[in-house]
Design a protein around this motif. Structure first.
Motif, short mmCIF file in Angstrom:
data_model
loop_
_atom_site.label_atom_id
_atom_site.label_comp_id
_atom_site.label_asym_id
_atom_site.label_seq_id
_atom_site.Cartn_x
_atom_site.Cartn_y
_atom_site.Cartn_z
N ASN A 106 -1.48 70.88 17.56
CA ASN A 106 -0.06 70.77 17.85
C ASN A 106 0.24 69.45 18.56
O ASN A 106 -0.49 69.07 19.48
N VAL A 107 1.31 68.79 18.15
CA VAL A 107 1.80 67.59 18.82
C VAL A 107 3.06 67.99 19.59
O VAL A 107 4.02 68.48 19.00
N ARG A 108 3.04 67.79 20.91
CA ARG A 108 4.12 68.27 21.77
C ARG A 108 4.86 67.12 22.45
O ARG A 108 4.36 66.00 22.53
N THR A 109 6.06 67.44 22.96
CA THR A 109 6.86 66.43 23.64
C THR A 109 6.40 66.19 25.07
O THR A 109 6.83 65.23 25.71
N GLY A 110 5.55 67.04 25.61
CA GLY A 110 5.04 66.88 26.97
C GLY A 110 3.69 67.54 27.13
O GLY A 110 3.15 68.16 26.19
N ALA A 111 3.15 67.43 28.34
CA ALA A 111 1.76 67.82 28.59
C ALA A 111 1.62 69.25 29.09
O ALA A 111 1.08 69.49 30.17
N SER A 112 2.09 70.22 28.33
CA SER A 112 1.83 71.63 28.63
C SER A 112 2.34 72.46 27.46
O SER A 112 3.07 71.97 26.58
N LEU A 113 1.96 73.75 27.46
CA LEU A 113 2.42 74.66 26.41
C LEU A 113 3.91 74.91 26.47
O LEU A 113 4.50 75.43 25.52
N VAL A 117 6.78 71.96 20.05
CA VAL A 117 5.89 71.35 19.07
C VAL A 117 6.73 70.59 18.05
O VAL A 117 7.65 71.16 17.45
N VAL A 118 6.43 69.31 17.84
CA VAL A 118 7.20 68.51 16.89
C VAL A 118 6.53 68.44 15.52
O VAL A 118 7.20 68.25 14.51
N THR A 119 5.20 68.59 15.49
CA THR A 119 4.47 68.61 14.22
C THR A 119 3.06 69.11 14.48
O THR A 119 2.67 69.30 15.64
N VAL A 120 2.30 69.33 13.41
CA VAL A 120 0.90 69.76 13.52
C VAL A 120 0.05 68.78 12.73
O VAL A 120 0.32 68.52 11.56
N LEU A 121 -0.99 68.25 13.37
CA LEU A 121 -1.90 67.31 12.71
C LEU A 121 -3.06 68.06 12.08
O LEU A 121 -3.55 69.05 12.63
N ASP A 122 -3.51 67.59 10.93
CA ASP A 122 -4.67 68.18 10.27
C ASP A 122 -5.95 67.79 11.01
O ASP A 122 -6.00 66.78 11.72
#
Length: 429
Positions: A106-113, A117-122
């Motif tokens: 998961n790619v997030r806008t900040g450093a915590s859950l 999530v803005v996108t998911v990387l393979d």
């Protein structure tokens, strides 16, 4: 800064930043309205302590949120900002490092859950890193924006398919040293079998493969896996070049867990915490009540009033009624985690663990990093400490069912009941 039994929280960014998480601080709850003002109708309420995520910029002191599938608005006066995110003006650095994802990430806008999530990387995706880390997350540049991913799923090498044990083992790409007793696992997933436990200081040969937060090693002629965070020399994210460090004037000690800030200003990047008792080299500069320090080879800023000339004494706990096994656990855990200031033992409860003196509750409150590290340490040392099972963050792990790994528990209705603010450990008789 808000200090609660050694756990430190902060308002890292102004309320104008978008997609930042907040907690409700209004006593008795907070009204959610259909628009940005008290003249709008009430859609419902949020209880004190609720975690919410803004969906856009504030307007006239009101913050937009998603509430039961529709847009709602809450007063920013009753919110606490938390975590490490990105201010709209923060520039994307020109100098970057490189890392690769070891799982879908998961790619997030900040450093915590708490951040969206803005996108998911393979798995195997190449990412550009900035060298900034906070709360177990690494900052990356994605689509020309500063984003955050979980550090444990990054590697300096392109992940490869694990090779079977036996003849034809891959050549070792390096070595690392165990910084805690380590379980030697047959797989990187939850379906592992523990084949051994190696002590602190054991040197392990690495293959260069990481998965699920675990590192592949060669152990006694076979391919095995260990938890990555307890290996030295396996930093997964390269840092860009840094300038020379300033001269220091002496050493101070943290009297509580301290946020490591990028600057002395109210807007800053959170680089994680220095634990209680940490030694910090001071430069003599103090601005806005914050002192410039050198910590782990980096220039940081911390709240000056929580620095002392000598290290704080280790906490002492008098918990009557504990069994010999739980007393041994208490002694080991308080030495390993001096930042934990509140621990509960014997108390009334329908389940016999606490009344019998076999259970301890280690209160971590809002400091999830300490809870994660304590739970992992207890799991790695379960045999030596005669641990029966551990409950943390709405999950349970037991010796009897260790092949299943951490198992999720049903929602019990509150952070305390779900063990999100403390780690529960029960020892054997």
């Amino acid at each position: 800064m808000i200090v609660t039994f050694g756990a430190v929280g902060s308002v890292a960014y102004s309320a104008s930043a978008t997609a930042d998480p907040f907690t409700v601080k209004a006593n008795g709850g907070l009204n959610v309205r259909s628009g940005p003002g008290t003249s709008y109708r009430i859609l419902g309420t949020l209880p004190t302590g609720s975690n919410i995520d803004s969906t856009g910029p504030s307007r006239d002191g009101w913050m937009p949120i998603s509430y039961r599938g529709q847009e709602g608005w809450v007063s920013g006066a009753y919110l606490n900002a938390v975590g490490a995110g990105n201010t709209p003006s923060q520039a994307v650095p020109a100098e970057r490092g490189t890392a690769y994802t070891t799982a879908r990430l998961n790619v997030r806008t900040g450093a915590s859950l708490s951040y969206r999530v803005v996108t998911v990387l393979d798995k195997g995706a190449k990412v550009s890193t900035t060298g900034v880390a906070a709360n177990g997350y690494s900052q990356i540049v994605h689509a020309d924006q500063l984003r955050w991913v979980a550090t444990q799923y990054l590697s300096q090498t392109v992940p490869s398919t694990p090779q079977p044990a036996g003849d034809g083992l891959p050549a070792a790409t390096g070595s690392a040293t165990a910084t805690a007793p380590l379980l030697i696992r047959t797989t990187s997933g939850s379906d592992f079998t523990s084949v051994a436990t190696v002590p602190v200081g054991t040197v392990l040969q690495l293959t260069g493969v990481t998965e699920n937060g675990r590192t592949q090693v060669i152990h006694q002629g076979a391919l095995r896996w260990v938890t990555s965070q307890y290996l030295s020399g396996t930093a997964s994210v390269p840092k860009p070049p840094t300038s020379a460090l300033p001269a220091t004037t002496g050493t101070k000690y943290a009297t509580t867990a301290l946020i490591l800030r990028s600057s002395s200003a109210d807007q800053f990047v959170n680089h994680g915490d220095a634990p209680r008792g940490a030694a910090l080299q001071v430069t003599g500069r103090v601005e806005n009540g914050r002192a410039e320090v050198i910590y782990q080879g980096n220039v940081r800023w911390v709240t000056a009033q929580y620095l002392a000339d000598s290290a704080p004494a280790a906490p002492s706990f008098n918990l009557p009624g504990l069994t010999p096994n739980s007393r041994a656990l208490l002694a080991a855990a308080t030495q390993q985690f001096p930042e934990i200031r509140t621990i509960y033992g014997v108390r009334s409860d329908p389940i016999p663990d606490h009344p019998s003196g076999r259970a301890l509750d280690f209160m971590t409150y809002t400091n999830k990093d300490v809870g994660d590290r304590l739970a992992a340490w207890a799991q790695a040392n379960a045999t030596e400490l005669n641990i029966d099972y551990i409950i943390w963050d709405q999950r349970i792990w037991s010796v009897a069912r260790q092949r299943e790994g951490w198992r999720f528990m049903a929602d019990r209705g509150s952070n305390t009941a779900n063990h999100k603010d403390h780690v529960h450990i029960t020892v054997k008789r």
